[in-house]
Write a protein that holds these residues in place. Structure first.
Motif, PDB file in Angstrom:
ATOM      1  N   ALA A 269      36.043  -1.402  22.934  1.00 37.56           N
ATOM      2  CA  ALA A 269      37.213  -1.459  22.054  1.00 37.56           C
ATOM      3  C   ALA A 269      38.494  -1.349  22.859  1.00 37.56           C
ATOM      4  O   ALA A 269      39.498  -2.028  22.585  1.00 37.56           O
ATOM      5  CB  ALA A 269      37.139  -0.343  21.012  1.00 37.56           C
ATOM      6  N   GLY A 270      38.475  -0.508  23.890  1.00 33.77           N
ATOM      7  CA  GLY A 270      39.655  -0.354  24.731  1.00 33.77           C
ATOM      8  C   GLY A 270      39.974  -1.632  25.489  1.00 33.77           C
ATOM      9  O   GLY A 270      41.153  -2.010  25.631  1.00 33.77           O
TER      10      GLY A 270
ATOM     11  N   SER B  12      41.453  -4.202  23.105  1.00 31.95           N
ATOM     12  CA  SER B  12      42.838  -3.862  22.778  1.00 31.95           C
ATOM     13  C   SER B  12      43.774  -4.218  23.923  1.00 31.95           C
ATOM     14  O   SER B  12      44.890  -4.697  23.716  1.00 31.95           O
ATOM     15  CB  SER B  12      42.930  -2.365  22.467  1.00 31.95           C
ATOM     16  OG  SER B  12      44.257  -2.005  22.152  1.00 31.95           O
TER      17      SER B  12
ATOM     18  N   PRO C 111      38.441   2.122  29.967  1.00 31.40           N
ATOM     19  CA  PRO C 111      38.475   3.263  29.053  1.00 31.40           C
ATOM     20  C   PRO C 111      37.259   4.154  29.265  1.00 31.40           C
ATOM     21  O   PRO C 111      36.174   3.688  29.592  1.00 31.40           O
ATOM     22  CB  PRO C 111      38.442   2.628  27.680  1.00 31.40           C
ATOM     23  CG  PRO C 111      38.471   1.158  27.865  1.00 31.40           C
ATOM     24  CD  PRO C 111      38.313   0.855  29.298  1.00 31.40           C
ATOM     25  N   SER C 112      37.467   5.409  29.069  1.00 32.99           N
ATOM     26  CA  SER C 112      36.361   6.352  29.192  1.00 32.99           C
ATOM     27  C   SER C 112      35.742   6.569  27.817  1.00 32.99           C
ATOM     28  O   SER C 112      36.251   6.093  26.814  1.00 32.99           O
ATOM     29  CB  SER C 112      36.880   7.682  29.758  1.00 32.99           C
ATOM     30  OG  SER C 112      37.886   8.213  28.908  1.00 32.99           O
ATOM     31  N   GLY C 113      34.675   7.280  27.769  1.00 30.36           N
ATOM     32  CA  GLY C 113      34.035   7.559  26.496  1.00 30.36           C
ATOM     33  C   GLY C 113      32.795   6.728  26.317  1.00 30.36           C
ATOM     34  O   GLY C 113      32.234   6.167  27.261  1.00 30.36           O
ATOM     35  N   GLY C 114      32.339   6.600  25.052  1.00 31.58           N
ATOM     36  CA  GLY C 114      31.134   5.872  24.754  1.00 31.58           C
ATOM     37  C   GLY C 114      31.266   4.380  25.054  1.00 31.58           C
ATOM     38  O   GLY C 114      32.372   3.840  25.218  1.00 31.58           O
ATOM     39  N   TYR C 115      30.101   3.714  25.089  1.00 32.73           N
ATOM     40  CA  TYR C 115      30.053   2.294  25.446  1.00 32.73           C
ATOM     41  C   TYR C 115      30.897   1.443  24.490  1.00 32.73           C
ATOM     42  O   TYR C 115      31.695   0.613  24.925  1.00 32.73           O
ATOM     43  CB  TYR C 115      28.588   1.841  25.420  1.00 32.73           C
ATOM     44  CG  TYR C 115      28.338   0.496  26.070  1.00 32.73           C
ATOM     45  CD1 TYR C 115      28.508   0.310  27.430  1.00 32.73           C
ATOM     46  CD2 TYR C 115      27.893  -0.585  25.304  1.00 32.73           C
ATOM     47  CE1 TYR C 115      28.258  -0.913  28.032  1.00 32.73           C
ATOM     48  CE2 TYR C 115      27.640  -1.815  25.895  1.00 32.73           C
ATOM     49  CZ  TYR C 115      27.820  -1.981  27.249  1.00 32.73           C
ATOM     50  OH  TYR C 115      27.579  -3.189  27.833  1.00 32.73           O
ATOM     51  N   LYS C 116      30.757   1.685  23.193  1.00 34.84           N
ATOM     52  CA  LYS C 116      31.510   0.911  22.209  1.00 34.84           C
ATOM     53  C   LYS C 116      32.997   1.207  22.304  1.00 34.84           C
ATOM     54  O   LYS C 116      33.840   0.310  22.135  1.00 34.84           O
ATOM     55  CB  LYS C 116      30.993   1.223  20.813  1.00 34.84           C
ATOM     56  CG  LYS C 116      31.339   0.181  19.768  1.00 34.84           C
ATOM     57  CD  LYS C 116      30.522   0.402  18.498  1.00 34.84           C
ATOM     58  CE  LYS C 116      30.750  -0.728  17.495  1.00 34.84           C
ATOM     59  NZ  LYS C 116      29.910  -0.569  16.286  1.00 34.84           N
ATOM     60  N   SER C 117      33.344   2.455  22.610  1.00 36.16           N
ATOM     61  CA  SER C 117      34.753   2.822  22.758  1.00 36.16           C
ATOM     62  C   SER C 117      35.364   2.115  23.961  1.00 36.16           C
ATOM     63  O   SER C 117      36.531   1.703  23.937  1.00 36.16           O
ATOM     64  CB  SER C 117      34.887   4.339  22.920  1.00 36.16           C
ATOM     65  OG  SER C 117      34.466   5.006  21.751  1.00 36.16           O
ATOM     66  N   ARG C 118      34.582   1.997  25.032  1.00 38.38           N
ATOM     67  CA  ARG C 118      35.068   1.291  26.218  1.00 38.38           C
ATOM     68  C   ARG C 118      35.332  -0.179  25.883  1.00 38.38           C
ATOM     69  O   ARG C 118      36.342  -0.755  26.300  1.00 38.38           O
ATOM     70  CB  ARG C 118      34.055   1.418  27.344  1.00 38.38           C
ATOM     71  CG  ARG C 118      33.918   2.838  27.909  1.00 38.38           C
ATOM     72  CD  ARG C 118      32.738   2.949  28.831  1.00 38.38           C
ATOM     73  NE  ARG C 118      32.835   2.023  29.949  1.00 38.38           N
ATOM     74  CZ  ARG C 118      31.815   1.683  30.726  1.00 38.38           C
ATOM     75  NH1 ARG C 118      30.605   2.169  30.482  1.00 38.38           N
ATOM     76  NH2 ARG C 118      31.998   0.866  31.744  1.00 38.38           N
TER      77      ARG C 118
ATOM     78  N   SER D 291      24.051  -4.330  25.801  1.00 35.15           N
ATOM     79  CA  SER D 291      24.156  -2.938  26.275  1.00 35.15           C
ATOM     80  C   SER D 291      23.839  -2.850  27.763  1.00 35.15           C
ATOM     81  O   SER D 291      23.212  -3.737  28.334  1.00 35.15           O
ATOM     82  CB  SER D 291      23.195  -2.040  25.485  1.00 35.15           C
ATOM     83  OG  SER D 291      21.840  -2.437  25.715  1.00 35.15           O
TER      84      SER D 291
END
Length: 360
Positions: free
Chosen positions: A236-237, A240, A227-234, A275
């Protein structure tokens, strides 16, 4: 002629000659008188003997009656001595027997014994009371044993519930496996993409998606792109993608073990991720997701989970869980690893089961 008692004949003779002087009778008359007196004396003797015998029979009957009464008294005493403790046992075991029918039989035996009046009846009833009381005592002991086991089981369950509640409430309540340096993140490996894992594999040049050599996972599905985007978003992707979409995420959590790149908080359905991970991020997150799935599949029964994994994969402690997590990630097409690359046979089947959401 009937034989006569010598004493009786002597008595008859005295009486006969004693009457000779006063009669002046002839010899024949004297003989006749003597005969009559003899007959009369014999009759008197027979009557006396009959009376004596009758008196003896009455005495014997009286003695027999006395004996019977003594025996009844003794039997009654023995019965009462059996009934007293039996009644006490009956009262003390109310609601405290494994077999309630034993108490009913004892009560019936006591009631029957109290009605008996003959020696055989009293003795037989006494024996039944004693036997019935023994059965109640045995049933009471069985009840006490069952009660002890029940209370011990309840206490153990209570302790376990309290421990689990305390673990969930505690900020540092993690399993030993979760606190270990999992996900290919030993203290030797650090966080650099070019560093070596303890298994000797370099993470340099690996994509975040953990693309397998064939580009396909063992389940037959293409591997998704990171997933692209911020570290936490990646993160989460990735969660999922592998069935942990509802899990919480904590970055650089101070509770995470030193040198660990990832940790799974089973009790709070959360992953703790270090991180700065790039090339190993997909593997680390997927590996911790497997730990959450393991816990969920086993309904929180860590003992059963540990026993099954160590039986299949070998090792002690949480070694089996870590190896299973690596084998599951390999089924998902992730080529990085830390604990094992041996995922064939029963090990592979167990990984497939966990990946599919069921116990091996």
């Amino acid at each position: 002629m009937k034989k006569r008692n010598p004493t009786t004949l002597a008595l008859v003779g005295v009486l006969a000659f004693g009457g000779l002087a006063g009669t002046g009778a002839t010899i024949d008359g004297l003989r006749k008188a003597q005969h009559e007196q003899q007959v009369t004396a014999e009759a008197d003797a027979v009557t006396a003997i009959s009376q004596t015998r009758a008196s003896g029979r009455e005495s014997m009957a009286a003695d027999a009656q006395d004996w019977i009464e003594e025996q009844i008294a003794e039997a009654t005493k023995a019965r009462d001595e059996a009934i007293t403790p039996a009644e006490k046992t009956l009262a003390e075991t109310k609601g405290k027997v494994a077999d309630k029918e034993t108490r009913t039989k004892l009560a019936d035996a006591i009631a029957s014994a109290e009605k008996q009046s003959t020696i055989p009846g009293i003795e037989s009833a006494t024996t039944k009371v004693i036997a019935a009381e023994k059965k109640v005592a045995e049933s009471h002991e069985a009840w006490k044993k069952a009660e002890k086991e029940r209370k011990e089981a309840e206490a153990a369950a209570k302790r376990k519930a309290e421990q689990e509640a305390a673990a969930r409430a505690s900020a540092s309540a993690y399993s030993p496996a979760s606190r270990s340096a999992s996900s290919g993140s030993s203290s030797q490996s650090g966080t650099s993409n070019n560093s070596k894992s303890s298994a000797g594999k370099s993470s340099a040049g690996k994509s975040n998606s953990g693309k397998s050599s064939g580009g396909k996972s063992n389940s037959g599905s293409s591997k998704p792109k990171a997933p692209s985007g911020g570290y936490k978003s990646r993160i989460a992707g990735i969660l999922s993608t592998y069935g942990c979409g509802g899990a919480g995420i904590s970055i650089d959590d101070p509770r995470m073990g030193k040198g660990a790149n990832g940790t799974a908080d089973w009790y709070n359905n959360t992953v703790l991720i270090r991180s700065g991970l790039t090339g190993r991020l997909n593997y680390v997150v997927a590996h911790e997701c497997v730990h959450l799935k393991q816990y969920r599949i086993y309904g929180g029964n860590l003992d059963a989970l540990q026993a099954d994994m160590n039986r299949i994969y070998g090792g002690t402690g949480f070694s089996g869980l870590e190896q299973n997590a690596d084998c599951v990630t390999r089924r998902w097409g992730i080529s990085q690893y830390h604990y094992t690359t041996s995922c064939g046979g029963a090990r592979g089947k167990a990984a497939a089961a966990i990946a599919g959401g069921s116990k091996p």
